[in-house]
Design an enzyme around this catalytic site. Structure first.
Site, PDB file in Angstrom:
ATOM      1  N   SER A 166       0.802  -1.222   0.000  1.00  0.00           N
ATOM      2  CA  SER A 166       0.000   0.000   0.000  1.00  0.00           C
ATOM      3  C   SER A 166       0.838   1.278   0.000  1.00  0.00           C
ATOM      4  O   SER A 166       1.822   1.382   0.736  1.00  0.00           O
ATOM      5  CB  SER A 166      -0.916   0.014   1.224  1.00  0.00           C
ATOM      6  OG  SER A 166      -1.615   1.245   1.268  1.00  0.00           O
ATOM      7  N   LYS A 197     -13.932  -3.948   2.867  1.00  0.00           N
ATOM      8  CA  LYS A 197     -14.827  -2.790   2.740  1.00  0.00           C
ATOM      9  C   LYS A 197     -16.282  -3.070   3.123  1.00  0.00           C
ATOM     10  O   LYS A 197     -16.943  -2.221   3.719  1.00  0.00           O
ATOM     11  CB  LYS A 197     -14.750  -2.213   1.331  1.00  0.00           C
ATOM     12  CG  LYS A 197     -13.407  -1.556   1.080  1.00  0.00           C
ATOM     13  CD  LYS A 197     -13.296  -0.978  -0.291  1.00  0.00           C
ATOM     14  CE  LYS A 197     -11.856  -0.523  -0.519  1.00  0.00           C
ATOM     15  NZ  LYS A 197     -11.641   0.013  -1.858  1.00  0.00           N
ATOM     16  N   ASP A 239     -13.763   6.435  -1.717  1.00  0.00           N
ATOM     17  CA  ASP A 239     -13.334   5.858  -3.001  1.00  0.00           C
ATOM     18  C   ASP A 239     -14.169   6.407  -4.147  1.00  0.00           C
ATOM     19  O   ASP A 239     -13.637   6.827  -5.179  1.00  0.00           O
ATOM     20  CB  ASP A 239     -13.571   4.340  -3.020  1.00  0.00           C
ATOM     21  CG  ASP A 239     -12.531   3.579  -2.246  1.00  0.00           C
ATOM     22  OD1 ASP A 239     -11.399   4.064  -2.135  1.00  0.00           O
ATOM     23  OD2 ASP A 239     -12.867   2.487  -1.752  1.00  0.00           O
ATOM     24  N   GLY A 262     -17.643  -5.171 -13.414  1.00  0.00           N
ATOM     25  CA  GLY A 262     -17.579  -5.662 -12.037  1.00  0.00           C
ATOM     26  C   GLY A 262     -18.912  -5.533 -11.324  1.00  0.00           C
ATOM     27  O   GLY A 262     -19.831  -4.842 -11.800  1.00  0.00           O
ATOM     28  N   GLY A 283     -18.703  -6.188  -7.545  1.00  0.00           N
ATOM     29  CA  GLY A 283     -18.347  -6.333  -6.133  1.00  0.00           C
ATOM     30  C   GLY A 283     -18.542  -5.010  -5.399  1.00  0.00           C
ATOM     31  O   GLY A 283     -19.242  -4.115  -5.882  1.00  0.00           O
ATOM     32  N   ALA A 306     -16.455  -2.550  -4.836  1.00  0.00           N
ATOM     33  CA  ALA A 306     -15.915  -1.375  -5.524  1.00  0.00           C
ATOM     34  C   ALA A 306     -16.870  -0.927  -6.629  1.00  0.00           C
ATOM     35  O   ALA A 306     -17.170   0.261  -6.776  1.00  0.00           O
ATOM     36  CB  ALA A 306     -14.552  -1.716  -6.107  1.00  0.00           C
ATOM     37  N   ASN A 348     -20.384  -7.967 -16.004  1.00  0.00           N
ATOM     38  CA  ASN A 348     -19.667  -8.735 -14.977  1.00  0.00           C
ATOM     39  C   ASN A 348     -19.550 -10.187 -15.435  1.00  0.00           C
ATOM     40  O   ASN A 348     -20.445 -10.712 -16.099  1.00  0.00           O
ATOM     41  CB  ASN A 348     -20.414  -8.668 -13.634  1.00  0.00           C
ATOM     42  CG  ASN A 348     -19.570  -9.243 -12.507  1.00  0.00           C
ATOM     43  OD1 ASN A 348     -18.408  -8.899 -12.346  1.00  0.00           O
ATOM     44  ND2 ASN A 348     -20.155 -10.149 -11.731  1.00  0.00           N
ATOM     45  N   THR A 400     -19.948 -12.842 -13.878  1.00  0.00           N
ATOM     46  CA  THR A 400     -21.149 -13.557 -13.443  1.00  0.00           C
ATOM     47  C   THR A 400     -22.325 -12.584 -13.537  1.00  0.00           C
ATOM     48  O   THR A 400     -22.508 -11.729 -12.659  1.00  0.00           O
ATOM     49  CB  THR A 400     -20.979 -14.038 -11.982  1.00  0.00           C
ATOM     50  OG1 THR A 400     -19.685 -14.633 -11.842  1.00  0.00           O
ATOM     51  CG2 THR A 400     -22.055 -15.027 -11.591  1.00  0.00           C
ATOM     52  N   ILE A 434      -9.190   0.978 -11.749  1.00  0.00           N
ATOM     53  CA  ILE A 434      -9.095   1.614 -10.427  1.00  0.00           C
ATOM     54  C   ILE A 434      -7.969   1.010  -9.579  1.00  0.00           C
ATOM     55  O   ILE A 434      -7.694   1.484  -8.495  1.00  0.00           O
ATOM     56  CB  ILE A 434     -10.437   1.585  -9.658  1.00  0.00           C
ATOM     57  CG1 ILE A 434     -10.851   0.169  -9.304  1.00  0.00           C
ATOM     58  CG2 ILE A 434     -11.520   2.294 -10.456  1.00  0.00           C
ATOM     59  CD1 ILE A 434     -11.969   0.134  -8.272  1.00  0.00           C
TER      60      ILE A 434
HETATM   61  P1  ATR Z   1     -14.079  -5.643  -4.496  1.00  0.00           P
HETATM   62  O1  ATR Z   1     -14.364  -5.324  -3.054  1.00  0.00           O
HETATM   63  O2  ATR Z   1     -12.669  -5.310  -4.930  1.00  0.00           O
HETATM   64  O3  ATR Z   1     -15.090  -5.077  -5.418  1.00  0.00           O
HETATM   65  P2  ATR Z   1     -15.311  -8.249  -4.612  1.00  0.00           P
HETATM   66  O4  ATR Z   1     -16.471  -7.703  -3.873  1.00  0.00           O
HETATM   67  O5  ATR Z   1     -14.727  -9.560  -4.216  1.00  0.00           O
HETATM   68  O6  ATR Z   1     -14.081  -7.237  -4.594  1.00  0.00           O
HETATM   69  O7  ATR Z   1     -15.725  -8.301  -6.166  1.00  0.00           O
HETATM   70  C1  ATR Z   1     -14.833  -8.741  -7.124  1.00  0.00           C
HETATM   71  C2  ATR Z   1     -15.374  -8.402  -8.515  1.00  0.00           C
HETATM   72  O8  ATR Z   1     -14.354  -8.653  -9.479  1.00  0.00           O
HETATM   73  C3  ATR Z   1     -16.567  -9.238  -8.941  1.00  0.00           C
HETATM   74  O9  ATR Z   1     -17.345  -8.477  -9.846  1.00  0.00           O
HETATM   75  C4  ATR Z   1     -15.881 -10.416  -9.655  1.00  0.00           C
HETATM   76  O10 ATR Z   1     -16.702 -11.071 -10.615  1.00  0.00           O
HETATM   77  P3  ATR Z   1     -17.721 -12.245 -10.166  1.00  0.00           P
HETATM   78  O11 ATR Z   1     -18.956 -11.548  -9.637  1.00  0.00           O
HETATM   79  O12 ATR Z   1     -17.957 -12.991 -11.420  1.00  0.00           O
HETATM   80  O13 ATR Z   1     -16.998 -13.054  -9.106  1.00  0.00           O
HETATM   81  C5  ATR Z   1     -14.798  -9.677 -10.389  1.00  0.00           C
HETATM   82  N1  ATR Z   1     -13.641 -10.507 -10.738  1.00  0.00           N
HETATM   83  C6  ATR Z   1     -12.738 -11.035  -9.882  1.00  0.00           C
HETATM   84  N2  ATR Z   1     -11.774 -11.698 -10.565  1.00  0.00           N
HETATM   85  C7  ATR Z   1     -12.092 -11.580 -11.879  1.00  0.00           C
HETATM   86  C8  ATR Z   1     -11.484 -12.045 -13.094  1.00  0.00           C
HETATM   87  N3  ATR Z   1     -10.357 -12.759 -13.090  1.00  0.00           N
HETATM   88  N4  ATR Z   1     -12.086 -11.729 -14.259  1.00  0.00           N
HETATM   89  C9  ATR Z   1     -13.223 -11.004 -14.283  1.00  0.00           C
HETATM   90  N5  ATR Z   1     -13.848 -10.544 -13.176  1.00  0.00           N
HETATM   91  C10 ATR Z   1     -13.282 -10.813 -11.987  1.00  0.00           C
END
Ligand code: ATR
Length: 269
Positions: free
Chosen positions: A25, A76, A110, A133, A135, A137, A156, A158, A216
């Site tokens: 960090s 977070k 953030d 994404g 998650g 963030a 995303n 998924t 990010i």
């Molecule tokens: P954060 O707090 O950093 O947002 P998180 O809540 O664990 O972390 O969310 C991770 C996000 O990154 C999710 O959208 C995840 O996709 P899934 O919902 O399919 O799990 C995405 N992610 C993580 N690794 C990935 C990868 N290798 N390729 C694409 N998406 C990824």
């Protein structure tokens, strides 16, 4: 900065960033530079806290006299749930990165920090955005982008998680099946793929030449996402300026002082 402490061995200090992993960090050098510029005798350290020990660790740091902490991956959502006094934005998105240990309040700098950086990268009016994404963030950025009047599409890995995010936030946003950046001004990578050195399969050949790719995350090297966008001829932006912007907002929230942005930026490198 490659120095961090295990939470049980944390020294007496005033502020910290908590995460796991955390030794990479830049937050300590950024905040320490701010304190020097402001003539404050505070100490800011990096502390490793595994998610299952979050509550215990925060209590320990509070007992040691820490006034506030930033939290990063993967803490977070835990921080948002832990807070007895989350602000409206934290309650809405379920993710906090800044907590005040004197009153257990929490905020999210953030998302606001990310929005602060947009004019400098060339996005100064509401624009079409592809957000990657679903998650913590991504949730925070989606809420901030919609509040800022941007027209957002989400992709995303998924799709169900993206649909859930959109439903939870109660926003009208299209969840797309393919990461197709056609017609968007800005593609934001808010997945954690870059942390694992993985890319997101954006169809860069379909992007407009003026599209900006914004990851990010930050690091010494460009992330695979930004490398691919750069190879496609696009302008790339990493998360370093967002890191500085969120740090500045955290400092202002804790101390009620104007943050010395230039000094913080210089420290970030
Ligand atoms: P954060 O707090 O950093 O947002 P998180 O809540 O664990 O972390 O969310 C991770 C996000 O990154 C999710 O959208 C995840 O996709 P899934 O919902 O399919 O799990 C995405 N992610 C993580 N690794 C990935 C990868 N290798 N390729 C694409 N998406 C990824």
């Amino acid at each position: 900065m490659d120095k961090s402490f295990e939470w049980r061995k944390a020294p007496r200090a005033h502020f910290a960033v908590l995460g796991d992993p955390i030794s990479h960090s830049l937050s300590p050098v950024i905040h320490q530079a701010a304190y020097s510029a402001l003539g404050l005798e505070y100490k800011y350290v990096a502390v490793r806290v595994p998610p299952e020990e979050f509550g215990e660790a925060v209590q320990h740091l509070s007992d040691l006299g820490y006034q506030g902490v930033n939290v990063t991956v993967p803490l977070k959502s835990l921080a948002a749930r832990w807070s007895k006094n989350p602000d409206k934005f934290v309650a809405r998105v379920g993710a906090a990165n800044t907590i005040n240990l004197l009153d257990n309040s929490a905020t999210n700098t953030d998302a606001a920090g990310f929005m602060d950086t947009l004019p400098a990268v060339g996005v100064w009016s509401p624009a079409p955005v592809l957000l990657l994404g679903a998650g913590g963030a991504a949730r925070a950025l989606l809420a901030a982008l919609i509040d800022g009047g941007h027209r957002v599409k989400v992709y995303n890995r998924t799709p169900e998680n993206a649909k859930q995010m959109v439903a939870d936030l109660g926003v009208k946003v299209e969840v797309i099946k393919e990461p197709n950046p056609e017609g968007v001004a800005l593609v934001v990578n808010a997945t954690s793929a870059s942390l694992d050195d993985e890319s997101v399969p954006v169809q860069w050949h379909r992007a407009d030449r003026k599209t900006i790719a914004y990851d990010i995350s930050y690091g010494k090297e460009l992330s695979p996402f930004l490398l691919n966008a750069g190879l496609g001829g696009l302008k790339v932006v990493d998360g370093l300026e967002m890191l500085v912007a969120q740090a500045a907002r955290s400092l202002e929230w804790w101390l009620g002082m104007v943050a010395p942005l230039d000094a913080m930026r210089r420290a970030a490198g």
